[in-house]
Design an enzyme around this catalytic site. Structure first.
Site, PDB file in Angstrom:
ATOM      1  N   HIS A   1     -10.413   0.496  13.585  1.00 57.43           N
ATOM      2  CA  HIS A   1     -10.370   0.427  12.027  1.00 57.43           C
ATOM      3  C   HIS A   1     -11.598   0.594  11.327  1.00 57.43           C
ATOM      4  CE1 HIS A   1      -8.463  -1.322   8.461  1.00 57.43           C
ATOM      5  NE2 HIS A   1      -9.539  -1.507   7.919  1.00 57.43           N
ATOM      6  N   GLU A   2     -12.605  -0.075  11.749  1.00 57.63           N
ATOM      7  CA  GLU A   2     -14.004   0.233  11.199  1.00 57.63           C
ATOM      8  C   GLU A   2     -14.556   1.399  11.414  1.00 57.63           C
ATOM      9  OE1 GLU A   2     -14.387  -1.990   8.875  1.00 57.63           O
ATOM     10  OE2 GLU A   2     -13.017  -3.545   9.370  1.00 57.63           O
TER      11      GLU A   2
ATOM     12  N   HIS B   1     -13.418   3.975   8.780  1.00 50.26           N
ATOM     13  CA  HIS B   1     -14.277   3.677   7.367  1.00 50.26           C
ATOM     14  C   HIS B   1     -15.451   4.412   7.816  1.00 50.26           C
ATOM     15  CE1 HIS B   1     -11.519   1.035   5.139  1.00 50.26           C
ATOM     16  NE2 HIS B   1     -11.582  -0.031   6.112  1.00 50.26           N
TER      17      HIS B   1
ATOM     18  N   GLU C   1      -9.275   3.067   2.989  1.00 52.36           N
ATOM     19  CA  GLU C   1      -8.432   2.275   3.667  1.00 52.36           C
ATOM     20  C   GLU C   1      -7.301   3.256   4.678  1.00 52.36           C
ATOM     21  OE1 GLU C   1      -9.149  -0.760   4.353  1.00 52.36           O
ATOM     22  OE2 GLU C   1      -7.648  -1.440   5.518  1.00 52.36           O
TER      23      GLU C   1
HETATM   24 MG    MG Z   1     -10.465  -1.959   5.999  1.00 49.71          MG
END
Ligand code: MG
Length: 519
Positions: free
Chosen positions: A278-279, A282, A308
């Site tokens: 997830h990170e 980003h 996101e």
């Molecule tokens: Mg996030």
């Protein structure tokens, strides 16, 4: 041709007046650079007592940034530029839009209000921590009442067309309106309930999996994350770092220094795996921007929702897809070792459990948006004044039961579970669902169920596709325009509904053939 000593942004910002403005705004850029580094340190390495001076120093920097954003020279320059917009190129127009927006917001919110909010939210966050531990909403209530009041005051000062909540949404997602969010949920909520019924009827995706209880060695887990980030081509050591913090996050000091954090809890390894992926999503957005935008107000992801979408795309669509299982198994086999003897199908079912539960941060991709719908519904009512803060816990629990069929046993599991409101962040939650919506639109643009690059797990190909369509632009276009340009339509729920129906009702029939990427 590149001339020596000219900053890279000269290639995109050609207008002399705007070049001069960017140069004068370098102080703002440098302050943000410093504040980000200080915040990163605060979350990762700083000794606990350091918070006393760090928060004071950050407050001074924020005040200085505010004073630059409200200075008359900047406002005059922006007003002059707005009068000759048609002479400007897309980057220059973007620059004017981004700076005008910052100026408008900073000017609408007087320093007194900003400081009052900072003071109350700092106290509220401390009280919230204790209140959550004791599961006592009454402790937090007077703080939340003040915070809601301040947000309503902010909405009035910022201005809005239809609904005061619009003004708050816009702070986190430029151009997002209450009616857009309502439209998304009006399709997504009933479709999600249908998918959930089907998942339960069929039983292919389990509610629980025995791998969730398995403990792992943290050193080996760190090694797994390093290899996982290597597989994803995260430039560790060159332009990226990975550290540890209580709550995983991504932060950047420009396009050449992007940092992520991970948390190791000791069991249920999918939790650290997917928070790292997830990170990474980003971080990739920040890393793949046009370097010519660096050191200008155009650098940085354009909005929370678009940001996101990048993290959710990598986490859910790439990382939780069947195509990712061989690599995940290989990495886990070679490091933490808990997957030896577990076949790809079992691994797939472990990382895709579906369990209606009361806690948002533990929610799976099917139920997640229902948690956001709940918060959106209650926030909107608080801001319009149709729900009082003291009515919140009961309203929360009833709506939770109605949407997910589960009822929190106490306030800690219910209304006190998220930190966001204590920070004054009302209007923030919908950007999470917007991220899921846009991620699914990316999936559809890639070919949906037939997306070649996913079936082959073509990581460089996917990265290049995202770079060209989305990342490269920074803040040049407003988020809705960027989504329309890149993905063919403004955000609507259709693609997400299609994705959830495909993955959770049709994919199980052909999962075996999808588990091995066709390279
Ligand atoms: Mg996030």
């Amino acid at each position: 041709m590149k001339e020596k000593g000219r900053p890279p942004y000269y290639e995109v910002i050609r207008d002399p007046l705007l070049r001069y403005m960017v140069r004068r705004l370098r102080l703002l850029w440098a302050l943000e650079h410093a504040a980000n580094l200080m915040s990163w340190d605060l979350e990762t390495h700083m000794p606990r007592e350091g918070i006393r001076d760090r928060s004071a120093a950050l407050e001074e920097i924020t005040a200085l940034m505010h004073s630059i954003a409200t200075s008359s020279w900047l406002r005059e320059m922006i007003e002059a530029a707005q009068e000759r917009l048609e002479e400007l190129n897309d980057y220059e127009k973007g620059l004017v839009r981004v700076v005008a927006r910052e100026v408008r917001i900073a000017t609408a919110l007087p320093e007194e209000l900003v400081r009052r909010e900072a003071k109350i939210t700092a106290e509220a966050t401390k009280v919230w921590e204790v209140a959550r531990k004791r599961s006592d909403f009454n402790m937090f209530k007077p703080y939340l009442e003040q915070i809601v009041e301040i947000q309503r005051e902010k909405a009035e000062r910022l201005g809005y067309e239809d609904h005061p909540y619009d003004a708050l949404l816009d702070l986190y997602e430029e151009g997002l309106r209450t009616r857009h969010v309502e439209e998304i949920f009006s399709k997504l909520v009933p479709a999600t309930k249908k998918v959930l019924d089907e998942v339960r009827r069929r039983g292919f995706y389990p509610e629980r999996h025995m791998l969730e209880d398995k403990e792992y060695d943290v050193d080996k887990a760190r090694e797994m994350v390093r290899r996982l980030l290597g597989l994803l081509r995260f430039p560790l050591g060159e332009r990226g770092r990975v550290d540890e913090s209580a709550h995983p996050f991504t932060i950047d000091m420009g396009v050449y220094d992007v940092r992520i954090t991970v948390r190791y809890e000791g069991r249920d390894f999918k939790r650290f795996v997917y928070s790292a992926v997830h990170e990474f999503g980003h971080a990739l957005y920040e890393l793949q921007q046009d370097p010519r935008l660096d050191q200008t107000p155009l650098v940085g992801g354009v909005s929370l929702g678009v940001h996101e979408s990048q993290s959710r795309f990598w986490e859910n669509i790439v990382g939780r897809g069947p195509w990712f299982m061989p690599e995940l198994k290989r990495l886990a086999d070679e490091t933490i070792g808990l997957t030896r003897g577990v076949d790809l199908l079992e691994l797939y079912r472990y990382v895709n459990t579906v369990r209606p539960d009361v806690i948002r941060v533990d929610a799976d991709e099917v139920t997640y948006n229902l948690h956001i719908y709940l918060r959106f519904t209650l926030e909107k009512k608080l801001i319009e004044g149709s729900l009082r803060v003291d009515e919140l816990p009961e309203a929360w629990n009833s709506l939770m039961e109605e949407l997910l069929g589960v009822r929190p046993r106490n306030d800690a599991e219910g209304v006190l579970q998220d930190i966001h409101w204590s920070h004054g962040s009302i209007g923030y939650f919908p950007t999470y669902t917007l991220g899921n919506v846009i991620a699914a639109m990316i999936w559809r643009s890639l070919g949906g169920p037939d997306a070649e690059m996913l079936h082959r797990l073509d990581i460089p190909g996917l990265q290049e596709w995202l770079r060209e369509k989305i990342h490269i632009w920074g803040k040049t276009y407003p988020p809705r325009t960027l989504v329309e340009k890149a993905l063919g339509a403004p955000p609507t729920a259709d693609a997400l509904v299609e994705y959830l129906e495909w993955k959770y009702t049709r994919l199980p029939d052909k999962v075996e053939e999808l588990l091995n990427p066709q390279r």
